[in-house]
Design an enzyme around this catalytic site. Sequence first.
Site, PDB file in Angstrom:
ATOM      1  N   TYR A 134       2.393  68.628  50.313  1.00  9.29           N
ATOM      2  CA  TYR A 134       2.974  69.973  50.321  1.00  9.29           C
ATOM      3  C   TYR A 134       2.987  70.584  48.918  1.00  9.29           C
ATOM      4  O   TYR A 134       2.514  71.697  48.683  1.00  9.29           O
ATOM      5  CB  TYR A 134       4.399  69.937  50.884  1.00  9.29           C
ATOM      6  N   HIS A 135       3.528  69.861  47.964  1.00  8.67           N
ATOM      7  CA  HIS A 135       3.688  70.417  46.626  1.00  8.67           C
ATOM      8  C   HIS A 135       2.365  70.493  45.880  1.00  8.67           C
ATOM      9  O   HIS A 135       2.251  71.227  44.898  1.00  8.67           O
ATOM     10  CB  HIS A 135       4.710  69.596  45.837  1.00  8.67           C
ATOM     11  N   LYS A 181      10.783  75.142  29.364  1.00  6.33           N
ATOM     12  CA  LYS A 181      11.485  75.021  30.640  1.00  6.33           C
ATOM     13  C   LYS A 181      12.815  74.310  30.401  1.00  6.33           C
ATOM     14  O   LYS A 181      12.880  73.082  30.403  1.00  6.33           O
ATOM     15  CB  LYS A 181      10.641  74.254  31.662  1.00  6.33           C
ATOM     16  N   ASP A 200      14.692  71.834  36.098  1.00  9.92           N
ATOM     17  CA  ASP A 200      13.703  72.421  37.002  1.00  9.92           C
ATOM     18  C   ASP A 200      12.306  71.928  36.649  1.00  9.92           C
ATOM     19  O   ASP A 200      11.815  72.158  35.552  1.00  9.92           O
ATOM     20  CB  ASP A 200      13.773  73.951  36.908  1.00  9.92           C
TER      21      ASP A 200
END
Length: 666
Positions: A172-173, A536, A540
């Site tokens: 998915y990612h 960042k 996250d």
Amino acid sequence: MTEHRLPEPDRPWMMRTYAGHSDARRSNELYRRNLAKGQTGLSVAFDLPTQTGYDPDHPLARGEVGKVGVSIVHKGDMHTLLDGIPLDEMNTSMTINATAAWLLALYVTVAEENGIERGKLMGTTQNDIIKEYLSRGTYAFPPEPSMRLIADTVAFTVNEVPSWNPINVCSYHLQEAGATPVQEIAYALSTAIAVLDETKRRGQVSDTDFPRVFGRISFFVNAGVRFVEEHAKLRAMGRLWEEIGRQRYGVSEPKYLRLRYGVQVNSLGLTESQPENNVPRIVLEALAVTLGRDARARAIQLPAWNEALGLPRPWDQQWSLRIQQILANETDLLDYPDIFEGSRVMDGLVEELAEGAREEMATVAEHGGAVEAVPYMKAQLVESHRERVARIERGELKVVGQNCFTETEDSPLTAGADSGILTPDPEVERERAEALERWKAQRDQAGVDRALEQLAEVARDESANIMPATIEAAKAGATTGEWAGVLRDVFGDYRAPTGVAAAAESGDGELLAAARARINELAELLGHRPRILVGKPGLDGHSNGAEQIAVRARDVGMEVIYQGIRLTPEQIAASARDEDVDVVGLSILSGSHLQLIPETVRLLREQGLDVPVVVGGIIPAADAEALLEAGVARVYTPRDFDLNRIMGEIAELVSERAETTTAQPA
């Protein structure tokens, strides 16, 4: 009964919503409501400190507690989270990777303390660490010990929790990070091979039982809006998975060879612009994994229409659940045999994707397999995502409401006081830290110390399985941060490759020409190439946007400093000072922007750095105003897809500062 109909309609897939926020009590209330609405399985979203192995009082947890999921620190939290939910009947999926062994231990502990045998538990731990290095960033330990943890949970569950899926190999990612269908298939299957080989190498499962190991490997895939191609992708993946089972591992039982997968459909394609368009996108993407019977998903969770805006509310999650229920109960999807059988188009697509994936898997194997090939795969994903972004900018890839058909009415869905999203209570972080202090005060500290000492001994013994000692630590009352802290001490820290330095220079000169010219002008004004620090702050790990900004800034002629994810505001400010940068770009998608970005700006100013600060992320309009008031120069959100425009605006900010500085009297 005619052959083109089934004697009886198929049973629907398992229906989930990916949910969790704040603390265990609030999330338990949400789960109970969702189950009452017809949801048939749980899918637990954990907050970033839980996912990366930090307690709520750790400095890196600042601003992140309870934001993107529920905070789970110890067995008491897990008891509260699952209160009133029958674990011997429930199928629970936990999106957890680096700390998967710990959360599985907490789940087993809570079940047993409620009188439920571990052998009766059903569910899934995602537990795919390779994709964390490639795309999502919630890793905690280096690759080798992380693969050991995965193999240990595989052996433990196959032997003691036979209905549990110990790993959900998660493509998915990869798609969210820009993977093409071929890359998504190839990198996911290469990851599964790495896990199976490590499990076999460790020798904790007998050769006789190894086919059961293969049969317990499940996948968590993505389905984009090109739903015909996406369905072909899954059929190709199933074909290749059976080939791997038969040829590499000697598995012959059909029930073990079937590709078992769950799905969340694509979030990358959801737009902040005209967000109501996301509803038909989600429905079409759901068709990719439901239309064809022979490749139908076993479990589905759909994103909410407003996930490009912020955290969905319970009502939004209900809408996504109702989409599934309408597909299963009102349409005739489940009435027929496989509707693609014999399709010339589908057969051709499947063969095309399967052949491409075989070639890419061979390349991964040439790099030493999935673990050794992480830098190669990461660079390939950055490249693929860069091409996707460029196609949107050029208008070749049309996104309705974003780069075409942009005329719009105001959306009533976002007109409320909450702007259409859920905002967790800002007091949660303080509450969780105080609750942690109370937990530690009332537990048997000597018992916890003994359990953690035993855990450290087992971690140092490469031949031992980590799970028994982990379960004992859970039962003793240890915390997420304590468990991960012991393993960090033994295994060491790790920073994954960013893929930015390895990405090739863009050959798309026409697209970049204007921005390059502007940067060249700025370089003449400054006397050096403009230097941008891309940072960042916080936990996250969704770095796709930051990577694309870094690559585009480099391609248009800036000097880029990008050190990857998981930095404190203090580290970012110090790096900006040491590198003497001209502009700082910060990226946050976890909702912690109001805490971490003003703090970073404050620290920059304390260092004497009066440079422009620009911010990108999923940031509601009201929060954007607050950031501008706190000293941020520009705020960019998912609607800002034109990276060259962003580069031009950054150049203007740097130019204005340089001209102001030059004009000031000495």
